[in-house]
Motif scaffolding. Structure first.
Motif, mmCIF file in Angstrom:
data_model
loop_
_atom_site.group_PDB
_atom_site.id
_atom_site.type_symbol
_atom_site.label_atom_id
_atom_site.label_comp_id
_atom_site.label_asym_id
_atom_site.label_seq_id
_atom_site.Cartn_x
_atom_site.Cartn_y
_atom_site.Cartn_z
ATOM 1 N N VAL A 47 0.831 -1.203 0.000
ATOM 2 C CA VAL A 47 0.000 0.000 0.000
ATOM 3 C C VAL A 47 0.869 1.258 0.000
ATOM 4 O O VAL A 47 0.540 2.254 -0.659
ATOM 5 N N GLN A 48 1.995 1.216 0.720
ATOM 6 C CA GLN A 48 2.891 2.372 0.700
ATOM 7 C C GLN A 48 3.409 2.618 -0.713
ATOM 8 O O GLN A 48 3.470 3.770 -1.173
ATOM 9 N N ALA A 49 3.752 1.539 -1.426
ATOM 10 C CA ALA A 49 4.224 1.682 -2.806
ATOM 11 C C ALA A 49 3.134 2.263 -3.699
ATOM 12 O O ALA A 49 3.388 3.145 -4.525
ATOM 13 N N ILE A 50 1.888 1.780 -3.530
ATOM 14 C CA ILE A 50 0.769 2.294 -4.332
ATOM 15 C C ILE A 50 0.534 3.774 -4.051
ATOM 16 O O ILE A 50 0.401 4.595 -4.965
ATOM 17 N N ASN A 51 0.481 4.144 -2.769
ATOM 18 C CA ASN A 51 0.195 5.529 -2.400
ATOM 19 C C ASN A 51 1.299 6.482 -2.835
ATOM 20 O O ASN A 51 1.030 7.565 -3.381
ATOM 21 N N LEU A 52 2.556 6.116 -2.585
ATOM 22 C CA LEU A 52 3.657 7.005 -2.951
ATOM 23 C C LEU A 52 3.787 7.129 -4.466
ATOM 24 O O LEU A 52 4.119 8.200 -4.980
ATOM 25 N N ASN A 53 3.520 6.030 -5.179
ATOM 26 C CA ASN A 53 3.571 6.103 -6.639
ATOM 27 C C ASN A 53 2.459 7.004 -7.176
ATOM 28 O O ASN A 53 2.658 7.775 -8.122
ATOM 29 N N ALA A 54 1.277 6.927 -6.539
ATOM 30 C CA ALA A 54 0.166 7.792 -6.960
ATOM 31 C C ALA A 54 0.499 9.262 -6.697
ATOM 32 O O ALA A 54 0.279 10.123 -7.559
ATOM 33 N N LYS A 55 1.066 9.560 -5.522
ATOM 34 C CA LYS A 55 1.424 10.945 -5.209
ATOM 35 C C LYS A 55 2.508 11.456 -6.157
ATOM 36 O O LYS A 55 2.490 12.627 -6.560
ATOM 37 N N ARG A 56 3.447 10.585 -6.516
ATOM 38 C CA ARG A 56 4.469 10.976 -7.493
ATOM 39 C C ARG A 56 3.827 11.265 -8.842
ATOM 40 O O ARG A 56 4.195 12.229 -9.529
ATOM 41 N N SER A 57 2.846 10.465 -9.226
ATOM 42 C CA SER A 57 2.156 10.675 -10.502
ATOM 43 C C SER A 57 1.405 12.003 -10.500
ATOM 44 O O SER A 57 1.401 12.724 -11.496
ATOM 45 N N TYR A 58 0.735 12.323 -9.360
ATOM 46 C CA TYR A 58 0.016 13.589 -9.286
ATOM 47 C C TYR A 58 0.988 14.773 -9.388
ATOM 48 O O TYR A 58 0.721 15.758 -10.081
ATOM 49 N N ALA A 59 2.117 14.652 -8.673
ATOM 50 C CA ALA A 59 3.096 15.746 -8.664
ATOM 51 C C ALA A 59 3.723 15.954 -10.043
ATOM 52 O O ALA A 59 4.076 17.068 -10.417
ATOM 53 N N GLU A 60 3.861 14.860 -10.820
ATOM 54 C CA GLU A 60 4.518 14.940 -12.121
ATOM 55 C C GLU A 60 3.513 14.959 -13.266
ATOM 56 O O GLU A 60 3.872 14.734 -14.418
ATOM 57 N N LEU A 334 -1.511 -5.237 -7.960
ATOM 58 C CA LEU A 334 -2.654 -4.365 -7.688
ATOM 59 C C LEU A 334 -2.628 -3.080 -8.504
ATOM 60 O O LEU A 334 -3.641 -2.381 -8.601
ATOM 61 N N HIS A 335 -1.474 -2.745 -9.094
ATOM 62 C CA HIS A 335 -1.312 -1.477 -9.798
ATOM 63 C C HIS A 335 -2.352 -1.268 -10.900
ATOM 64 O O HIS A 335 -2.947 -0.175 -10.988
ATOM 65 N N PRO A 336 -2.625 -2.260 -11.777
ATOM 66 C CA PRO A 336 -3.633 -2.029 -12.825
ATOM 67 C C PRO A 336 -5.019 -1.711 -12.258
ATOM 68 O O PRO A 336 -5.729 -0.847 -12.796
ATOM 69 N N THR A 337 -5.411 -2.397 -11.174
ATOM 70 C CA THR A 337 -6.722 -2.138 -10.570
ATOM 71 C C THR A 337 -6.795 -0.732 -10.003
ATOM 72 O O THR A 337 -7.783 -0.015 -10.192
ATOM 73 N N VAL A 338 -5.740 -0.321 -9.299
ATOM 74 C CA VAL A 338 -5.712 1.028 -8.725
ATOM 75 C C VAL A 338 -5.702 2.079 -9.838
ATOM 76 O O VAL A 338 -6.412 3.088 -9.772
ATOM 77 N N ALA A 339 -4.889 1.842 -10.875
ATOM 78 C CA ALA A 339 -4.792 2.798 -11.988
ATOM 79 C C ALA A 339 -6.147 2.968 -12.675
ATOM 80 O O ALA A 339 -6.559 4.086 -13.001
ATOM 81 N N LEU A 340 -6.860 1.844 -12.885
ATOM 82 C CA LEU A 340 -8.171 1.908 -13.536
ATOM 83 C C LEU A 340 -9.169 2.672 -12.668
ATOM 84 O O LEU A 340 -9.937 3.513 -13.162
ATOM 85 N N THR A 341 -9.164 2.407 -11.363
ATOM 86 C CA THR A 341 -10.078 3.096 -10.453
ATOM 87 C C THR A 341 -9.820 4.591 -10.444
ATOM 88 O O THR A 341 -10.752 5.405 -10.554
ATOM 89 N N THR A 697 -14.528 0.208 -8.248
ATOM 90 C CA THR A 697 -14.092 1.172 -7.243
ATOM 91 C C THR A 697 -13.720 0.470 -5.944
ATOM 92 O O THR A 697 -12.734 0.817 -5.293
ATOM 93 N N PHE A 698 -14.502 -0.537 -5.566
ATOM 94 C CA PHE A 698 -14.247 -1.236 -4.308
ATOM 95 C C PHE A 698 -13.423 -2.505 -4.502
ATOM 96 O O PHE A 698 -13.229 -3.256 -3.543
ATOM 97 N N ALA A 699 -12.948 -2.748 -5.722
ATOM 98 C CA ALA A 699 -12.167 -3.970 -5.973
ATOM 99 C C ALA A 699 -10.893 -3.986 -5.143
ATOM 100 O O ALA A 699 -10.538 -5.008 -4.545
ATOM 101 N N ILE A 700 -10.189 -2.840 -5.084
ATOM 102 C CA ILE A 700 -8.944 -2.786 -4.329
ATOM 103 C C ILE A 700 -9.216 -2.944 -2.832
ATOM 104 O O ILE A 700 -8.464 -3.607 -2.111
ATOM 105 N N THR A 701 -10.340 -2.365 -2.359
ATOM 106 C CA THR A 701 -10.699 -2.499 -0.941
ATOM 107 C C THR A 701 -11.016 -3.947 -0.605
ATOM 108 O O THR A 701 -10.590 -4.470 0.429
#
Length: 832
Positions: A47-60, A334-341, A697-701
């Motif tokens: 989850v830390q990898a998913i969250n930090l990668n998402a924040k990096r994507s938003y910043a960039e 999990l990355h593809p599921t999170v990216a799609l959501t 939306t709830f697949a990752i949860t």
């Protein structure tokens, strides 16, 4: 002094050699500790990898194949497009570091709706070199790249670019038919951050979208901002100059989503630590005699404690390393599921996932601190026990602390409920929910002992009575495994209640929201033409129109819109409204806002709305309506005010009410308006699509929820295995007293089943409480959604049955091996 240190180190080495020899004889004990740490670290790192990668994507987040824009030139409020002549005017006056962009949707030969963006590709790629500080460093984009047919694109040839993953999802076809134009497809690496969007040169995009000489916006890069006042003066009320807050907006919109993932990972981390802690306790219990004998031989307690700390550190190092590797792999899965959501809900494009070695160090340090803090008391207790222990003279009784834990649980529960009552922000609410979840396991030892005593009193003397009498002695060694199981089952029931409540609420909302019989999803190039043609088709009684534009309200991204009067009356589900709302609404005195808008901005009935679209008339909040369909806020004004302000007259979406057979009208629309079948949706299809998006939306949860339960199940499995190993002698004594192997298996399995059942009896009401907090408090504060609380007995019973079956399997496997071996060896194990 130096001689003393060397002797001290030698003594520690001797103790470590003894511990290593012990684990060679009992590898299961070391494995139980390592498994708990691996399970704790795996989900935490994922989850830390998913969250930090998402924040990096938003910043960039950048313009496609370009740098990150610092400012945007947008159409005036209520309009969707800019004139391309404005871009040329700005260029003539020196605004060279900018990028014209047009966006829209097109359909392919299968009727799939695709997002397309067109830009000046030379200007886009050139901006990367001029704005290195805001360009994405991970993408090696160049006009000389062999994969980019720049010359053909600039000539306006029908070529579109898409990401490699999107290319594969669409069947790896080299050509597509887009809006009846045969188009060549060029796949580009995923690192170029195209996501699910199509990219082409602006001239071909304007042709595809039938928007000649029009732009969606102009991106302005960092080097051009120094003359900001000059550019604003040149715009001369033909467009508006705004800061590019896409990164901040995405972080704000997705904050609750990522907070939910973090909470799930911390829960799994806590469950894993329970398992590891239980393994440490069991290992110390089995080495109790060894620890006494070591000190009787002359080694000091400090030497033994230091050796225990070194041993635990080594096991944590192994477990954290394995957990880190598995966590990175899990995040990759999990990355593809999170990216799609994130792309479907928020329009965010995630960069390819990466990892950093610092995450391993953080996980190792956190796990080491947590395990050492938890185990210090047991280390100290075992090392400083009387040396007469196990000498046949004195045996220290195990301290009983279930009453103290119960009081701590009551105090933490009271504190958390008070905290949630007085807190409004969703982050603080999640914190207090975490305290509530932590307090739940503290009730377990006292509750289990009480239930075991009641059962013992209610049964007559015999084997069944002995089952419950011995069960009271098993609660202490199994309490940690039961705590982990209680946490996981409670969280699972709570999340299932939340998902079920959301699904039920969404279905009820869709029943009223979807009032048209058929919905039409044309391309933007077809919208204006279709709008005037629908009313002339037979069997169409009414055409429903919705109009929306992007806006900001007090800094919050919203959609400002209106609908025809029939749609407003039939689809607006009001949560609260002022008296005579509709009269004042059509008199242009009040507006309706969505519930998420009201929650996020703290607005209520009568609050003044400060819309950027217009200053006059001053509107107030006249009604708050339920909305579960958009992550952005929504404000609705009357159709008359919309027209008065000169906002766009091209509808965003169209729906029709029909008389007669739907199939007949569908065929007429396909034939007379040249629409593809996939551009026409019946009401039931829309509901299915909405529920599918809800499921994604709830697949990752659900995935994280399942992993957390699996962690607890593995802990239960290892605890049952270790407990039966420790009970070999007592089971053999019962066999020696004449009890058959079959009855022994029934009794031992019955004890574990009874213990798990008692735990589930506690978990069900607590899970319902957690579900209520998630549904009625956390979701409302985090997302602005009021949900109808729905309790499903079938979900709770299915979890209970599954857990009991796993407990039976976890008991039978080692028990069968135990009763199958000679009982003499089991009796001997008590004195060895």
């Amino acid at each position: 002094m130096q001689r003393f240190n060397i002797r001290h180190i030698r003594h520690i080495r001797v103790v470590l050699h003894l511990f290593r020899a012990h684990y060679r004889q009992a590898p299961l004990q070391a494995a139980a500790i390592v498994i708990g740490i691996v399970l704790a670290v795996t989900l935490f790192v994922a989850v830390q990898a998913i969250n930090l990668n998402a924040k990096r994507s938003y910043a960039e987040s950048t313009e496609q194949l370009s740098a990150q824009a610092t400012n945007l030139i947008l159409p005036l409020s209520g309009q969707r497009y800019l004139s391309q002549s404005l871009y040329f005017l700005l260029r003539q006056h020196g605004l060279s570091d900018s990028l014209p962009v047009i966006e829209g949707r097109v359909s392919d030969s299968k009727g799939r709706s695709l997002s397309v963006q067109g830009s000046d590709l030379i200007a886009a790629i050139s901006s990367i070199e001029r704005n290195q500080s805001t360009a994405t460093n991970t993408r090696e984009v160049s006009i000389f790249n062999d994969g980019l047919p720049i010359a053909e694109l600039l000539m306006g040839k029908p070529i579109i670019l898409m990401s490699q993953s999107q290319f594969v999802r669409m069947g790896s076809k080299p050509e597509l038919i887009l809006n009846d134009i045969k188009t060549q497809v060029i796949p580009l690496p995923d690192e170029w951050q195209l996501g699910n969007r199509l990219l082409t040169d602006i001239s071909f995009a304007q042709q595809l979208l039938n928007k000649p000489e029009q732009l969606s916006y102009i991106a302005v890069f960092e080097s051009a901002v120094t003359q900001k006042d000059k550019w604003i003066q040149l715009l001369n009320k033909r467009a508006k100059w705004v800061s590019n807050n896409q990164s901040a907006d995405l972080r704000s919109l997705t904050d609750s989503f990522h907070l939910n993932l973090t909470a799930m990972s911390l829960l799994a981390f806590l469950v894993g630590l329970f398992i590891a802690y239980n393994g440490v306790r069991y290992s110390l219990l089995k080495r109790n005699r060894l620890l006494v004998q070591i000190q009787q031989a002359g080694l000091t307690p400090s030497n033994v404690i230091m050796a225990l700390f070194i041993e635990l550190t080594f096991l944590v190092l192994i477990g954290a390393t394995l957990g880190f590797i598995l966590g990175i792999q899990l995040s990759h899965w999990l990355h593809p599921t999170v990216a799609l959501t994130l792309e479907q809900l928020y329009g965010a494009t995630l960069l390819p996932d990466t990892w950093q070695w610092q995450w391993w160090a953080q996980a190792l340090l956190l796990t080491l601190i947590a395990t050492l803090a938890a185990c210090w008391q047991h280390f100290n207790q075992r090392v400083h026990q009387p040396l007469s222990s196990h000498g046949g003279f004195y045996q220290a009784p195990s301290p009983s602390n279930e009453n103290t834990l119960f009081l701590y649980g009551v105090a933490l529960t009271t504190l958390s409920l008070l905290g949630m009552w007085f807190t409004e922000h969703h982050r603080f609410t999640m914190f207090w929910l975490g305290i509530l979840v932590i307090s739940i396991p503290l009730y377990l030892p006292k509750s289990l002992l009480t239930l075991a005593r009641l059962s013992e009193r209610k049964t007559s003397p015999g084997l069944l009575n002995y089952l419950f009498a011995e069960l009271r002695e098993l609660i202490s060694p199994l309490s940690l495994a039961m705590m982990a199981l209680l946490l996981a089952v409670t969280a699972n029931i709570g999340m299932n209640t939340l998902v079920g409540s959301f699904e039920s609420t969404l279905k009820r909302w869709l029943e009223q929201k979807l009032h048209a019989d058929i919905y039409i999803s044309p391309t933007q190039a077809e919208l204006a033409q279709l709008d005037g043609s629908l009313e002339h088709i037979d069997n169409i009684e009414k055409v429903y129109r919705q109009y929306y534009v992007n806006e900001h309200l007090q800094g919050l991204p919203i959609i400002l819109g209106t609908k025809d009067e029939d749609s407003l009356a039939q689809t607006l589900q009001l949560k609260a409204a002022i008296p005579n709302f509709w009269q004042q609404f059509y008199a242009n005195k009040v507006a309706a806002i969505s519930e998420p808008t009201a929650i996020k901005l703290g607005l209520s009935l009568g609050s003044e709305l400060k819309l950027e679209a217009f200053q006059q008339p001053i509107l107030r909040v006249g009604a708050i309506f339920y909305d579960y369909g958009s992550p952005n806020g929504e404000v609705l004004i009357s159709p008359q005010l919309w027209q008065k302000k000169g906002f766009t007259d091209t509808p965003t979406s169209l729906g029709v009410k029909v008389s007669g057979e739907h199939e007949v009208v569908l065929k007429q629309l396909e034939k007379q308006l040249n629409l593809h079948p996939s551009q026409l949706y019946e009401q039931s299809q829309i509901k299915t699509i909405a529920l599918n998006i809800f499921s994604q939306t709830f697949a990752i949860t659900r995935a994280l929820n399942g992993v957390t339960l699996m962690v607890a199940v593995i802990g239960l499995f290892s605890s049952c295995f270790m407990l039966l190993e420790a009970r070999k002698a007592s089971i053999a004594r019962l066999y020696a007293l004449g009890i058959s192997r079959r009855k022994l298996m029934y009794m031992t399995t019955g004890q574990i089943v009874a213990l798990v059942t008692f735990t589930l009896l506690i978990a069900l009401p607590l899970g319902a409480l957690v579900g209520y907090v998630l549904t009625d408090i956390v979701t409302l504060r985090a997302f602005g959604w009021s949900l109808h609380y729905l309790w499903r007995w079938e979900d709770a019973l299915s979890i209970a049955v599954m857990t009991i079956l796993i407990a039976v399997i976890a008991t039978l496997l080692p028990l069968w091996r135990l009763v199958s071996q000679p009982m003499v060896s089991s009796l001997q194990s008590e004195v060895m």
